[in-house]
Scaffold this motif. Structure first.
Motif, PDB file in Angstrom:
ATOM      1  N   UNK A 165       4.970 -11.578   8.950  1.00 53.84           N
ATOM      2  CA  UNK A 165       4.568 -10.894   7.720  1.00 53.84           C
ATOM      3  C   UNK A 165       5.358 -11.355   6.499  1.00 53.84           C
ATOM      4  N   UNK A 166       6.417 -12.117   6.724  1.00 54.83           N
ATOM      5  CA  UNK A 166       7.233 -12.518   5.575  1.00 54.83           C
ATOM      6  C   UNK A 166       6.880 -13.938   5.158  1.00 54.83           C
ATOM      7  N   UNK A 167       6.503 -14.067   3.907  1.00 49.27           N
ATOM      8  CA  UNK A 167       6.157 -15.372   3.400  1.00 49.27           C
ATOM      9  C   UNK A 167       7.429 -16.040   2.870  1.00 49.27           C
ATOM     10  N   UNK A 170       8.218 -15.962  -0.915  1.00 50.78           N
ATOM     11  CA  UNK A 170       8.642 -14.653  -1.411  1.00 50.78           C
ATOM     12  C   UNK A 170      10.083 -14.376  -1.029  1.00 50.78           C
ATOM     13  N   UNK A 171      10.432 -14.779   0.194  1.00 53.72           N
ATOM     14  CA  UNK A 171      11.781 -14.515   0.689  1.00 53.72           C
ATOM     15  C   UNK A 171      12.833 -15.314  -0.079  1.00 53.72           C
ATOM     16  N   UNK A 376       3.252  -3.299  15.102  1.00 56.41           N
ATOM     17  CA  UNK A 376       2.140  -3.268  14.151  1.00 56.41           C
ATOM     18  C   UNK A 376       0.839  -3.496  14.915  1.00 56.41           C
ATOM     19  N   UNK A 378      -1.976  -2.401  14.743  1.00 58.00           N
ATOM     20  CA  UNK A 378      -3.266  -2.462  14.044  1.00 58.00           C
ATOM     21  C   UNK A 378      -3.499  -3.810  13.390  1.00 58.00           C
ATOM     22  N   UNK A 379      -2.456  -4.618  13.316  1.00 58.09           N
ATOM     23  CA  UNK A 379      -2.606  -5.891  12.594  1.00 58.09           C
ATOM     24  C   UNK A 379      -3.297  -6.921  13.480  1.00 58.09           C
ATOM     25  N   UNK A 380      -4.634  -6.803  13.520  1.00 62.72           N
ATOM     26  CA  UNK A 380      -5.388  -7.731  14.351  1.00 62.72           C
ATOM     27  C   UNK A 380      -5.286  -9.159  13.809  1.00 62.72           C
ATOM     28  N   UNK A 381      -4.778  -9.261  12.571  1.00 56.58           N
ATOM     29  CA  UNK A 381      -4.645 -10.606  12.015  1.00 56.58           C
ATOM     30  C   UNK A 381      -3.371 -11.292  12.506  1.00 56.58           C
TER      31      UNK A 381
END
Lengths: 552, 782
Positions: A165-167, A170-171, A376, A378-381
């Protein structure tokens, strides 16, 4: 890489290890740092009784939850490191390495770190790609070679990002912002890190950022037993770098800007906190040092030194360790903690693009990648989505890859090939019979010309080597085709046979030559001429039969 | 038409009719048409044609041969339209068969040049100009032009297609607004043939299965109802609303967004509007349904979640989903500001859906369904949707929302502002939305104070703001500073806010950004620092490491003004200084004279004209403070006694000379940038006005001193601006002031700098000059 000495030195391993040069050199640095850190604080005793399951069960968490503690090993020594590294054979990208003739192995750039590789393992008819830590981002290493992964029967996919989830961009922004914020407020920044890898990119970002953020007067310290080697090695691996950096070498300029940071005294590096460092140390400052687990190495001193002030900040960039667990022994801590893991390895969006591009027939990956992360759900992605669904494996599971080896390639020697006379049996298809000796060595098959017919036996009875070769009989041609009965009968009549009768049987026909008391049995795959003791007649009939067949 | 132009016209017409002469620049033709239009406003077009036979020759030449370029063809069609807008001229042209020859079926339509979009566009525009009287309506009906216009609605060129729709609306309005009889017709049966034809066409199109046709019809109606609301539009809507309503029964609904535009423009029945609104809300209803576990309280969104097609569109692909959501959010945002906005406005579900969309984008939602999971994957990190949702979220701040939802809004805003994944554009939108919510949260009638929740929110916001002020991305630093400036402007006077701000590092960090390498950021930092200082909120702790904080902000800003290499920060400094002067900032009133003198000195050398403008503005504020407001030049105040404008003290005039304000203003009067000169002129007029009673003109005129000033001024005009005026007595200054023809100068400056070049005569000459070259070349060939 860090586990290499355990494999080569403790398992009876006798093989060869293949690695690229930067992998070996940087791997050596990383191991050297580790050994150095551990050996600095020798333990007088080593305790092992706690590994007893009954005792371990009573220990507090997380000790009691540790698995397979009995297999835990002490850290290796520098001697073992050197011995392990001596077994490495260096390879370059796209170099083809034959393994016993059975398969060919090729390393490809994976774009993740200097010299990091994905591997292709292929035979003549099968291709397996092994994708480990790879990156599609533009950082310092050579970009990932995707094209060579195409047409794989199986693609084994490992080493995806630990923080999907961390790009990383951005980091890095977060890293810079927090660093500047702390330093501007008069605080110090501690960055627990490995001595190679992301640190090169961080230094490059800071190089561009420090002037604009008004941090030009803030000293940056890089403390590691291998700091100097790491910074210098990175500058000499030009062929393993991205295009931009490669072209700098021809100017000539150092490919990484940290050279300039060192020259202008903005970045200083020391083997340890003792010695020169203690004379130069000035605050506020930024310190890069190991180990990122915060359990050993110089980082421990800085945690103790700066932990009590809320002006200071520790910024975690390495994704390998849980920062909360790393910090646990230091609590309570006044220091600010920032977690911005920078993991440039593939995320799931990039994987799905990669798979679309490369189109392997099957994907094989660890089980964890086939379902969303437990935290997570629910994160089907955040899972691999491909058709057909990926085959998954668990730790230590043996998996049969979904293909069968059906063909082998056999080479034919030129002189043998010369002697062949192909005959076209269908448009576009020609056949030729080959008589040869099949020579198999190192999983390579070669057809060689058969040995000349043996000389008439000499008077000497002694056996000669050539006699070992199996005798080759003079070969009769092979026949093919079918015999049309009516035309055959007509031909017989033309040649003076009369009183011919044809009987149909289950498998073919029987032609009766009643006068000659002879019988010709024609079936799909055989023809028999049955006549009593009349060899001349048989040969005549045989020749008539052969007229209808093709020979080669 | 002035005689000079009349003389040039025949040559020009000859050039236009000559196929060998290329009019290279078609803006000339546009300007020519504009000029004809202005001429026609005051003159009879019939007379113009009769007085200038060359015009008729041009028209008949084109009609006969059409061997001119498509540009000229298009020009002629439009020119004839302009002529024929007057009915008598229309008749005249009609008699010559010219109109039918150009606009009829055997006219432009049959030319090969009809393939060119410019010619088709000229044909439409010609008709549009022409359709202004009843005769035109008959012509349109008889010539078959209306059918051609119907066909052109689907033209491959978007400009032509759109112009065709506009023309239909124009003709319809002309026909319905009375046509021949002059009084509007409201009975459908009595509609003119032209109108009936158009309305029938629109009605058929509404029934069409093809979406483009429906879209065309809807666009025509939207434009029609947008233009006028007469009794006949009511009748028209009465007739066409049933087929429009039928569109809602189709699945899928064709041209949804054109349909929305129509319903927004028309006073449609409540029922239909509710239905339309429901369609618009479908995507949001789907989002809510996919992400909430328990069915929420009944709201307007409930009945609308059904359409499987919306769900399909949302899930079919990322681009479809993003497009649909962005369009919906933009439409709703527009809708909320209109009087047709549905009542009751479903504030709560809309706010809920918007917050959910933002949370889907940042991945923090826990969807209850598989559809929610897929949406999560599709919208994760989607910048376009985030921006649209934040815009709409800002708009929603105007409604009243329950506290728990407001807190949710604050939470999602904080998350967006905090997230390292937020892109600079998303952050900017998030800052804007945050400001709107802070302004509107818990509006209590008599109190502009921040609510306790807003204060809590600010407590969490400032650490984030600190981080953003240190961002490596300059856009982020810039929008964070802008946001901070707005915050201080609104709440800088409020104790709680001041305390929260002071306990953070924000003021110090903002001050440090005065030295940012990016000029935009420096400019914003100047604004913020000025605002902080005005409110007495400047960074208090002057740390020894930071030499910047030790000296006054005033000196820092002066330094920026005189040394910064970029214009933006210098402009920002002057804006701050002007505000400080106006508001009587402590640092300024300590020694105003020194302040103004230093600023003017720096500004007079500045290369940026906006900085010089701002300098004059500052000078004006200074003068007004000393001399009072400018007197109003209003005819009704003539008889009134002079306002209490004090006669300026002679010492003040001395000050002006010393500053030197006069020198600065005189210099600016000759500025090569017109706005600066204008502003200087206004300033000097104000000064002259205020000093009329100071001393007599004759005394000053004799002063040798003033003669030397005049000499210097003269040299300045000639371009040697380096020479200073030198020390001058106020009397000399006043004398010069009076000797200047400021009114004349003002008049000259008021005209745009190209007013000479813009004259029609110059246009005609230019056009002829370009072809003149051609003639010369031709001569060379022989």
């Amino acid at each position: 890489m860090m586990a290499l000495p355990y494999i080569t030195e403790h398992t009876g391993f006798t093989g060869t290890v293949y690695a690229t040069e930067p992998t070996m050199q940087i791997g050596r640095l990383l191991m050297e740092e580790l050994v150095n850190f551990i050996e600095r604080v020798p333990k007088a005793q080593s305790a092992s009784l706690w590994k007893n399951k009954d005792i371990q069960r009573l220990l507090p968490s997380p000790l009691k939850d540790a698995v397979e503690v009995s297999t835990w090993r002490r850290c290796y020594t520098m001697q073992e490191v050197n011995s392990a590294l001596s077994k490495i054979q260096l390879v370059g990208y796209s170099q083809k390495i034959e393994l016993f003739g059975a398969v060919q192995v090729t390393p490809l750039s994976s774009g993740y770190a200097l010299g990091s590789s994905n591997w292709i393992i292929q035979s003549h008819y099968e291709k397996v790609s092994y994708v480990s830590g790879s990156s599609l981002l533009t950082t310092h290493p050579q970009p990932m070679d995707q094209a060579s992964l195409k047409n794989s029967d199986v693609l084994v996919l490992t080493g995806l990002t630990q923080i999907p989830t961390a790009n990383p961009d951005g980091m890095v922004g977060e890293f810079c912002s927090n660093l500047a914020l702390t330093v501007r407020n008069g605080g110090n920044v501690l960055v627990p890190c490995y001595p190679s890898g992301v640190i090169y990119d961080l230094l490059e970002c800071l190089y561009q950022y420090i002037d604009s953020a008004g941090l030009s007067n803030i000293p940056f310290y890089f403390i590691s037993p291998v700091a100097n080697s790491s910074l210098e090695f990175s500058q000499i691996f030009a062929e393993w770098l991205c295009h931009n950096k490669q072209s700098k070498v021809y100017l000539p300029e150092p490919p990484f800007p940290h050279a300039e940071l060192i020259q202008t005294n903005k970045l200083k590096h020391y083997p340890s906190i003792h010695g020169d460092f203690s004379n130069d140390f000035r605050q506020p400052c930024v310190v890069f040092t190991g180990h990122p687990s915060l359990r050993f190495g110089d980082v421990v001193h800085f945690m103790e030194l700066w932990g009590k002030s809320s002006l200071n900040t520790v910024i975690f960039t390495e994704p390998d360790f849980s920062y909360l667990e790393a910090l646990a022994p230091y609590q309570p801590l006044a220091m600010k903690c920032i977690y911005c893991p920078i993991d440039t390895r593939l995320n799931f969006i990039q994987v799905s693009k990669l798979l679309k591009e490369v189109q392997p027939l099957h994907v094989v990956c660890p089980e964890q990648y086939t379902q969303p992360p437990p935290a997570q759900s629910h994160r089907m992605d955040l899972m691999i989505d491909c058709q057909p669904p990926a085959m998954s494996y668990r730790r230590a599971e043996v998996l049969a890859l979904p293909f069968k080896r059906r063909y082998e390639k056999i080479e034919i020697m030129p002189e043998l090939a010369d002697s062949l006379v192909p005959m076209e049996i269908k448009p576009g298809i020609s056949l030729a019979t080959v008589s040869a000796v099949l020579h198999t060595k190192d999983n390579k098959h070669v057809l060689q010309p058969p040995p000349r017919p043996t000389q008439p036996p000499s008077s000497k009875k002694r056996k000669r080597v050539s006699e070992d070769v199996p005798d080759c009989k003079v070969l009769k041609p092979l026949l093919s085709g079918s015999i049309p009965v009516e035309q055959f009968v007509q031909t017989l009549e033309k040649h003076g046979f009369s009183d011919i009768k044809v009987e149909d049987t289950a498998k073919g026909h029987i032609v009766l030559l009643q006068e000659a008391e002879t019988l010709i049995q024609i079936e799909e795959d055989s023809t028999h001429i049955i006549c009593d003791n009349d060899e001349t007649l048989r040969v005549r009939l045989r020749d008539l039969v052969l007229r209808f067949l093709q020979k080669f | 038409m002035d005689p000079e132009c009349s003389k040039l016209l025949p040559a020009l017409c000859a050039v236009l009719a000559d196929p060998r002469q290329l009019v290279a620049d078609d803006t000339c033709l546009e300007k020519l048409l504009d000029w004809f239009k202005t001429v026609m406003e005051t003159e009879s077009s019939l007379h113009l044609l009769q007085d200038h036979p060359c015009l008729m020759e041009l028209l008949s030449h084109v009609l006969k041969t059409q061997d001119v370029s498509p540009r000229v063809l298009s020009f002629v069609l439009r020119l004839v339209g302009i002529f024929a807008a007057q009915e008598d001229c229309f008749q005249y042209l009609q008699q010559g068969e010219l109109l039918l020859g150009l606009f009829g079926e055997t006219g432009a339509l049959s030319w090969t040049a009809w393939n060119m979009p410019s010619v088709r566009s000229g044909w439409i525009q010609g008709l549009c100009s022409l359709a202004h009287h009843p005769s035109a309506l008959h012509f349109l009906a008889d010539s078959g032009a209306v059918d051609t216009i119907f066909a052109l609605q689907g033209d491959p060129s978007l400009f032509v297609a759109s112009a065709a729709s506009q023309l239909l609306v124009h003709i319809l309005a002309l026909a319905m607004q009375g046509g021949a009889s002059g009084s509007p017709i409201s009975e459908a049966a009595a509609w003119p043939i032209c109108a009936q034809k158009i309305v029938n066409h629109v009605e058929e199109s509404l029934h069409s299965k093809a979406t483009p046709q429906v879209t065309q019809a809807l666009n025509v109606l939207t434009t029609t109802f947008g233009r006028c609301h007469s009794p006949w539009t009511g009748v028209l809507w009465g007739r066409l609303s049933p087929p429009v309503a039928c569109l809602f029964e189709r699945d899928p609904i064709p041209a949804v967004h054109s349909l929305m535009d129509l319903l927004l423009s028309v006073a449609s029945p409540q029922e239909l509007r509710t239905q339309a609104f429901g369609v618009l809300l479908q995507p949001l209803a789907c989002i809510l349904k996919a992400t909430t576990q328990a069915p929420g309280p009944p709201g307007l969104l409930d009945g609308t979640a059904g359409s499987s097609l919306t769900v399909d569109a949302l899930l079919s692909s990322k681009s479809a989903c993003v497009g649909l959501l962005c369009q919906t959010l933009a439409h709703l945002e527009e809708l909320q500001m209109l009087p047709q906005c549905p009542c009751p406005w479903p504030q709560v579900p809309l706010l809920g859906a918007t917050v959910t969309i933002l949370r889907l984008c940042d991945g923090s939602v826990d969807p209850s369904s598989s559809m929610g999971g897929r949406l999560c994957g599709t919208l994760g990190g989607c910048v376009r949707v985030q921006r649209a949702a934040l815009d709409f979220l800002g708009t929603l701040s105007q409604g009243t929302s329950p506290l728990e939802l407001v807190l949710e809004v604050f939470a999602v805003l904080l998350k967006t502002l905090e997230s390292p994944e937020s892109s600079p554009t998303v952050l900017k939108k998030a800052f804007q939305a945050t400001l709107r919510w802070l302004q509107n949260s818990h509006k209590t009638p008599n109190c502009s104070d921040l609510s306790p929740d807003a204060l809590l929110f600010l407590g969490e916001l400032f650490p984030i703001l600190q981080k953003r002020l240190c961002s490596p991305c300059w856009e982020v630093r810039d929008s964070a500073l802008e946001f901070l400036t707005h915050l201080i402007r609104h709440w800088g006077g409020q104790a709680d806010f001041r305390e929260a701000l002071h306990s953070s590092e924000v003021p110090t960090l903002a001050r440090q950004l005065l030295q940012d390498p990016e000029s935009y950021v420096r400019a914003s930092a100047v604004g913020t620092a000025g605002q902080l200082s005005s409110r007495g909120l400047q960074a208090t702790s002057a740390s020894p490491e930071n030499p910047l904080a030790q000296q006054g902000l005033l000196m820092d800003l002066m330094h920026i003004l005189s040394t910064d290499s970029e214009g933006f920060p210098r402009r920002a400094v002057l804006r701050v200084f002007t505000e400080w002067l106006r508001d009587g900032h402590a640092d300024v009133i300590r020694d105003t004279e020194w302040f103004v003198a230093t600023v003017l000195q720096a500004v007079s050398r500045d290369l940026d004209w906006e900085v010089r403008m701002q300098g004059l503005e500052l000078a004006q504020v200074f003068l007004i403070q000393a001399m009072g407001q400018p007197s109003l030049h209003c005819p009704y105040t003539v008889g009134l006694p002079e306002a209490t404008s004090p006669r300026p003290h002679p010492e003040f005039l001395q000050t002006l000379c010393r500053l030197p304000l006069f020198e600065f203003a005189f210099c600016a009067l000759l500025d090569c940038d017109r706005p600066v000169a204008q502003k200087a002129c206004d300033l000097l007029l104000f000064l002259r006005d205020k000093t009329t009673h100071c001393s007599g003109p004759q005394e000053a005129g004799d002063s040798p001193n003033s003669a030397s000033v005049e000499a210097v001024l003269q040299r300045w005009r000639e371009g040697e601006q380096g020479q200073p005026l030198g020390d001058l007595e106020p009397e000399a200054m006043l004398a010069i002031l009076r000797s200047l023809d400021l009114e004349g100068l003002q008049g000259k400056l008021a005209k745009s700098s190209d007013h000479v070049e813009k004259s029609p005569q110059s246009l005609l000459q230019d056009m002829l000059a370009t072809v003149g070259i051609l003639e010369e070349n031709e001569a060379d060939c022989y």
